[in-house]
Design a protein around this motif. Structure first.
Motif, PDB file in Angstrom:
ATOM      1  N   TYR A  26      14.072 -48.325 -70.373  1.00  0.00           N
ATOM      2  CA  TYR A  26      13.851 -49.759 -70.627  1.00  0.00           C
ATOM      3  C   TYR A  26      12.746 -50.295 -69.715  1.00  0.00           C
ATOM      4  CZ  TYR A  26      15.780 -54.022 -72.821  1.00  0.00           C
ATOM      5  OH  TYR A  26      15.991 -55.133 -73.589  1.00  0.00           O
ATOM      6  N   GLU A  29       9.283 -48.970 -70.670  1.00  0.00           N
ATOM      7  CA  GLU A  29       8.707 -49.600 -71.864  1.00  0.00           C
ATOM      8  C   GLU A  29       7.814 -50.784 -71.487  1.00  0.00           C
ATOM      9  OE1 GLU A  29      12.269 -48.615 -75.095  1.00  0.00           O
ATOM     10  OE2 GLU A  29      12.027 -50.639 -74.306  1.00  0.00           O
ATOM     11  N   THR A  44       7.275 -48.081 -76.268  1.00  0.00           N
ATOM     12  CA  THR A  44       8.314 -47.285 -76.935  1.00  0.00           C
ATOM     13  C   THR A  44       7.679 -46.049 -77.562  1.00  0.00           C
ATOM     14  OG1 THR A  44       8.034 -48.703 -78.867  1.00  0.00           O
ATOM     15  CG2 THR A  44       9.842 -49.231 -77.382  1.00  0.00           C
ATOM     16  N   THR A  55      19.336 -49.877 -72.986  1.00  0.00           N
ATOM     17  CA  THR A  55      18.446 -48.766 -72.644  1.00  0.00           C
ATOM     18  C   THR A  55      17.098 -48.816 -73.337  1.00  0.00           C
ATOM     19  OG1 THR A  55      19.577 -47.412 -74.318  1.00  0.00           O
ATOM     20  CG2 THR A  55      20.278 -47.139 -72.030  1.00  0.00           C
ATOM     21  N   GLY A  56      16.872 -49.787 -74.197  1.00  0.00           N
ATOM     22  CA  GLY A  56      15.564 -49.853 -74.827  1.00  0.00           C
ATOM     23  C   GLY A  56      15.408 -51.046 -75.746  1.00  0.00           C
ATOM     24  N   TYR A 689      12.342 -54.726 -66.991  1.00  0.00           N
ATOM     25  CA  TYR A 689      12.568 -54.370 -68.396  1.00  0.00           C
ATOM     26  C   TYR A 689      12.265 -55.534 -69.337  1.00  0.00           C
ATOM     27  CZ  TYR A 689      16.933 -56.997 -67.958  1.00  0.00           C
ATOM     28  OH  TYR A 689      17.846 -58.000 -67.758  1.00  0.00           O
TER      29      TYR A 689
END
Length: 783
Positions: A26, A29, A44, A55-56, A689
Motif C-alpha cells: 500500500y 503504491e 499498482t 493492503t492496496g 499509503y
C-alpha cells in the motif's frame, strides 16, 4: 521526532524496491505513483492483484474530476456546505495479464528472482524487471516501463517486454479495462461520513474493437462525464508485428483484448499499451469519444520510444533549473529529489485545476486543494517553473466568482472569501472551526500572487488578473474586523482560526492579522500602480467590481492600526489574545500512542484549552515577513514557540528549520531539515499509503533555498543571507528571476553567484548590492 532507517537503497536519482512484500504494498503504491498534473496513477501492478482495503488501492485520477454527495449533518449551520467534492477513482486501464505457454505470470506463484522496481526520477519513468520461473520450470525475463506523459497531458503509456529464456511456446497478452472501481473512503478518509461509497460511475458506453477499447461514464452525484480508452502495438525482437489476430470482448463495465504469438527460445515480445483519459470539464460530452480516439491514434503514431524521449527532455529541462545539489549527504539528496519529483508531477498546468495536498497520488483529503499550494508549493515553482506557477494562480482567478458567493454567505457584501478546501471552487470543509474560519487563505493566496509578481515582473498578469484578486481579498479584510475601543482603537479580527488547528475560533491570531495587513498593503500598491501606469485597467476594475479608490482610505487606516497580541513579560507575540491564559500542556499525561492523533483521541475542547500548538503559526508569519522584525525579536519568539509546538502537522518542521537559519541556530535547522527531507520517503507519519504530503515536500526546497541560503524577495529585491550546515561540503541551486537564471553555489568558505541566462540581474548578499551581467560571477566570502 526520531530519525528512521531508510526504507529504500540510497541512490540519489532512483527509488528502488528490491523485493515484493505484500505488507509494504500500500505504501509503495504511493512511492511509485506517476502523474503529469492532469492524470495520476498509483504504483499498482499490471497484474491487478486483488488486494484488500488494507493492503492496496488501485488508483487512477484526473485532476479536478470529482464526485458529489449530500453531506449529512447532525446539526447543520447556516452556510455549511451541502455537497461534498471528492476526487474520484476512475476506471483502470493499466491491467495486463501475460500467459506464458499456458501459465499465467504472477509474483505470488512460481519463483521470482532479480526483482527490482525503479522510479527513475531524472527521467520520469517507472521500471520493473524480474526473472520468473513458472511452476513448470520455464524461465521468462519480464521488463516493464510506465510513464504518464508531460508532452501529451491525456496520455499514459506502458511498455511490457517478455523474453523466453529456456523454452519455445505461446505468449498471450490479455489487456483489460476495468470500470468496476470505487474509492477506499473508509480507509483513506476515515473521519468522513459521506461518500463516495461504492461505484459512483454509471457506464454510458463500453466498446472494444480488436486492440482498441473505449469507456464513457457519468457520475451519480456531480453529473460529470469522463472518458478513457486504450490501444496497443506488438513487437517481436524490435520488429513491429502487423498481422496480429486480436480477440476482443466487452462487458457492462469491462473490456478484454487479447493476442497471442509463438516465440522461439530467446525471443523478446513487446506490448506497447497507450492509455487516454479526458472529461467533460475539458470539452463537451459529445466530443469526448472522438477526442480520445484521436489522442490514442496520435500517441500510437508517435510510438512509445518517442513518448519516452519527450518525457526525458521535459524532466531534463525541469532539473536544469529546479535541482538542488548537496555534497556531503546522499540520503538527504535522494529525499530532496524524491520530493521535487512528486511536486513537479502533481501540479495542475491547465489554469483550470489546482494541486491537491496529496497531489494525484492517492485519495487522502479527498483530493482537495488547500493553502498548501500557495504557501509551500508555489514559492518553489515561482523560482523554478514560473509558467506552472502562473497556471496555478489562474485556477484561483477562475474561481473568484465562487469565492465572491462564499463571502456573501459569510455576511460580507463586498469582496471574495476563498474556500479552505475545495476542488470546484466551492467550500467543501464541513467543520467550520477548522475550515471556513481559516480566513488566512485569502492572505495566503495574495502572498503567493505578490511573490509571483515580484519574482517574474509579470506586469501584464497584475493588470489582467492579479489586481482583481488583491482587491477582492482586501475587501473582506476591511469588513471582517473592527477598530476596537478596548484595544486603543486598533483593528481587531475576532473568531478566526490561524494555521494552528489546535487553537481555533480565536481573537487576533497573530499570523492572520499580519498576513491580512500585508494583503491590504499589496492591494493598495496594486491599485496605485494601475492608477499611475494603467488607468484604463483600473477603470475597468472599478466598473466590474463596483470599486472606488476611496476604499483605499480605510485600507490604509487598517494597515496603520492593525492590532497584534503581545506579552510584555516574555516579549513575544502570542498566537492570539487568549493563548497565554490557557492551561500549560503536559505531554507526560498523554499516552505515547495518542500524542500524534489528539483530535482522534480527545474532545476538541480539551485540546483547545491548552497552551500548545500543533504546527508553525506565528513563526510562519515571521518567516514570510522577516524584514518586519529584528533578529532578536525573531529569536525570542522562536525560543518561545519551540517550547509549545508539538509538530503534529507535516507542514511544521520545515518552517521551524528556516526560521532557525534566520537566527543562526544552524544545528537545529539541520535537524529539522533532515526530518523533513525524508518524511514521506521513510514514512515518518505511517500514512503515506493515502498519498504524498506535498506541502512538506515543497518545504524541503524552501528549507535549503530560503533557509540555509537565506533567499527572500521583498519589495521587489532579491536577497541572500548564505550559510552552510557543517555536515555538508557544498550545495548549489538555480533560481529564475525576472527572466534571468542565476546559479548559486555555497561552500564552507564562499558563496558564488553566476548569471547563466539573461542580460543582467541585481540582488543583495547580506545587504551588499550586486549587479551581474550575463556570464559574470560574484564571490562572497563567508568567513
Amino acid at each position: 521526532m526520531e530519525f528512521k532507517k531508510p526504507i529504500y537503497p540510497i541512490k540519489q536519482w532512483n527509488i528502488t524496491e528490491t523485493e515484493f512484500k505484500k505488507e509494504n504494498n500500500y505504501r509503495n503504491e504511493t512511492t511509485f505513483a506517476l502523474s503529469n498534473g492532469y492524470i495520476g496513477t498509483r504504483g499498482t501492478f499490471e497484474e491487478a492483484y486483488p488486494f484488500d482495503v488494507d493492503t492496496g488501492l488501485e488508483g487512477n485520477f484526473v485532476n479536478g474530476f470529482y464526485e458529489s454527495n449530500e453531506i449529512r449533518y447532525g446539526e447543520a449551520n447556516f452556510g455549511s456546505p451541502l455537497l461534498s467534492q471528492s476526487l474520484l477513482n476512475l476506471p483502470n486501464l493499466k491491467e495486463i495479464h501475460v500467459i506464458l505457454d499456458g501459465e499465467e505470470f504472477t509474483m505470488e506463484q512460481g519463483e521470482v528472482k532479480e526483482y527490482t522496481r525503479i522510479l527513475h526520477m531524472k527521467d520520469g519513468i517507472l521500471e520493473r524487471k524480474l526473472t520468473w520461473t513458472a511452476p513448470s520450470g520455464k524461465v521468462t525475463e519480464i521488463h516493464i516501463f510506465r510513464l504518464v506523459s508531460f508532452a501529451r497531458k491525456n496520455i499514459m503509456a506502458i511498455r511490457y517486454q517478455v523474453k523466453s529464456v529456456n523454452y519455445a511456446g505461446t505468449v498471450e497478452f490479455v489487456s483489460k479495462m476495468q470500470a468496476d472501481v470505487e474509492n477506499h473512503t473508509r480507509k483513506t478518509n476515515p473521519i468522513v461520513d459521506y461518500g463516495p461509497f461504492g461505484r459512483r460511475l454509471d457506464p454510458d458506453k463500453v466498446t472494444v474493437e480488436k486492440d482498441t477499447a473505449y469507456y464513457e461514464g457519468t457520475t451519480k452525484g456531480s453529473h460529470l462525464t469522463m472518458a478513457c480508452g486504450s490501444s496497443h502495438e506488438l513487437w517481436c525482437d524490435g520488429q513491429k508485428v502487423t498481422d496480429v489476430n486480436w480477440m476482443a470482448e466487452a462487458g457492462e463495465m469491462d473490456t478484454i483484448s487479447n493476442a497471442s504469438m509463438q516465440v522461439k527460445e530467446g525471443e523478446c515480445v513487446t506490448l506497447d499499451k497507450f492509455i487516454c483519459y479526458s472529461t467533460s470539464l475539458d470539452m463537451e460530452k459529445e466530443k469526448l469519444e472522438a477526442f480520445v480516439q484521436d489522442e490514442l491514434a496520435a500517441a500510437k503514431s508517435e510510438g512509445y520510444e518517442k513518448l519516452e524521449e519527450q518525457q526525458k527532455v521535459y524532466m531534463q529541462n525541469f532539473w536544469k533549473t529546479a535541482d538542488v545539489e548537496i555534497k556531503g549527504n546522499e540520503e538527504l539528496q535522494q529525499g530532496l529529489h524524491f520530493n521535487l519529483f512528486h511536486i513537479i508531477q502533481s501540479a495542475g498546468r491547465d489554469g483550470r485545476t489546482g494541486m491537491g495536498a496529496k497531489g494525484l497520488s492517492g485519495e487522502g483529503y479527498e483530493g482537495h486543494y488547500f493553502w498548501d499550494t500557495e504557501m509551500y508549493v508555489l514559492p518553489v515553482l515561482i523560482f523554478t517553473e514560473p509558467e506552472t506557477a502562473r497556471k496555478l494562480l489562474d485556477y484561483r482567478y477562475a474561481t473568484l466568482p465562487q469565492a465572491r458567493d462564499r463571502a456573501r454567505i459569510l455576511g460580507h457584501m463586498k469582496g471574495a472569501l476563498y474556500p479552505w478546501r475545495t476542488i470546484n471552487g466551492e467550500e467543501a470543509s464541513t467543520y467550520y472551526p477548522l475550515g471556513t474560519a481559516q480566513y488566512h487563505i485569502n492572505a495566503d493566496i495574495s502572498y503567493a500572487l505578490s511573490l509571483y509578481l515580484q519574482v517574474t515582473g509579470d506586469v501584464d498578469y497584475l493588470k489582467e488578473k492579479g489586481a482583481e484578486i488583491l482587491i477582492e481579498t482586501a475587501r473582506v479584510w476591511a469588513d471582517v474586523g473592527s477598530f476596537a475601543e478596548c484595544k486603543g482603537g486598533k483593528y481587531c479580527i475576532c473568531d478566526v482560526t490561524g494555521p494552528d488547528e489546535y487553537n481555533v475560533l480565536v481573537d487576533n491570531n497573530f499570523y492572520t492579522n499580519l498576513m491580512a495587513r500585508e494583503n491590504l498593503r499589496d492591494a493598495v500598491g496594486a491599485v496605485e500602480y494601475l492608477k499611475e501606469h494603467a488607468p484604463e485597467d483600473l477603470k475597468r476594475l472599478e466598473e466590474k467590481l463596483d470599486f472606488s479608490v476611496e476604499e483605499l482610505g480605510l485600507w490604509r487606516e487598517i494597515i496603520e492600526k492593525m492590532y497584534f497580541p503581545y506579552d510584555e513579560k516574555r516579549q513575544v507575540y502570542p498566537m492570539d489574545d487568549g493563548f497565554m491564559m490557557r492551561k500549560p500542556w503536559d505531554e507526560n499525561k498523554i499516552p505515547p500512542e495518542k500524542r500524534a492523533w489528539l483530535y482522534e483521541n480527545y474532545h476538541p475542547l480539551f485540546i483547545m484549552r491548552h497552551r500548545m500548538s500543533k504546527q508553525a503559526d506565528a513563526i510562519l508569519g515571521m518567516y514570510l515577513h522577516n524584514d518586519l522584525f529584528t533578529e532578536e525579536e525573531i529569536r525570542r519568539n522562536y525560543d518561545f514557540y519551540q517550547e509549545v509546538t508539538l509538530h503534529h502537522s507535516s507542514l511544521s518542521t520545515c518552517i521551524f528549520g528556516i526560521v532557525a537559519c534566520d537566527i543562526g541556530y544552524l544545528d537545529e535547522a539541520y535537524k529539522y531539515f533532515s526530518q523533513s527531507a525524508r518524511m514521506d520517503l521513510d514514512d515518518y507519519h505511517n500514512n503515506f499509503y493515502a498519498g504524498i504530503h506535498a506541502a512538506n515536500m515543497a518545504g524541503t526546497w524552501q528549507a535549503i533555498v530560503n533557509g540555509f541560503a537565506g533567499v527572500r524577495c521583498q519589495n521587489g529585491v532579491l536577497k541572500f543571507k548564505p550559510t552552510i550546515p557543517k555536515e555538508w561540503e557544498e550545495y548549489a541551486f538555480r533560481l529564475k528571476f525576472k527572466g534571468a537564471l542565476l546559479e548559486v553555489r555555497i561552500t564552507k568558505d564562499e558563496a558564488e553567484f553566476t548569471l547563466l541566462e539573461g542580460g543582467e540581474i541585481s540582488f543583495t548578499v547580506r545587504g551588499k548590492e550586486v549587479v551581474l551581467k550575463s556570464g559574470e560571477t560574484y564571490t562572497y566570502l563567508l568567513s
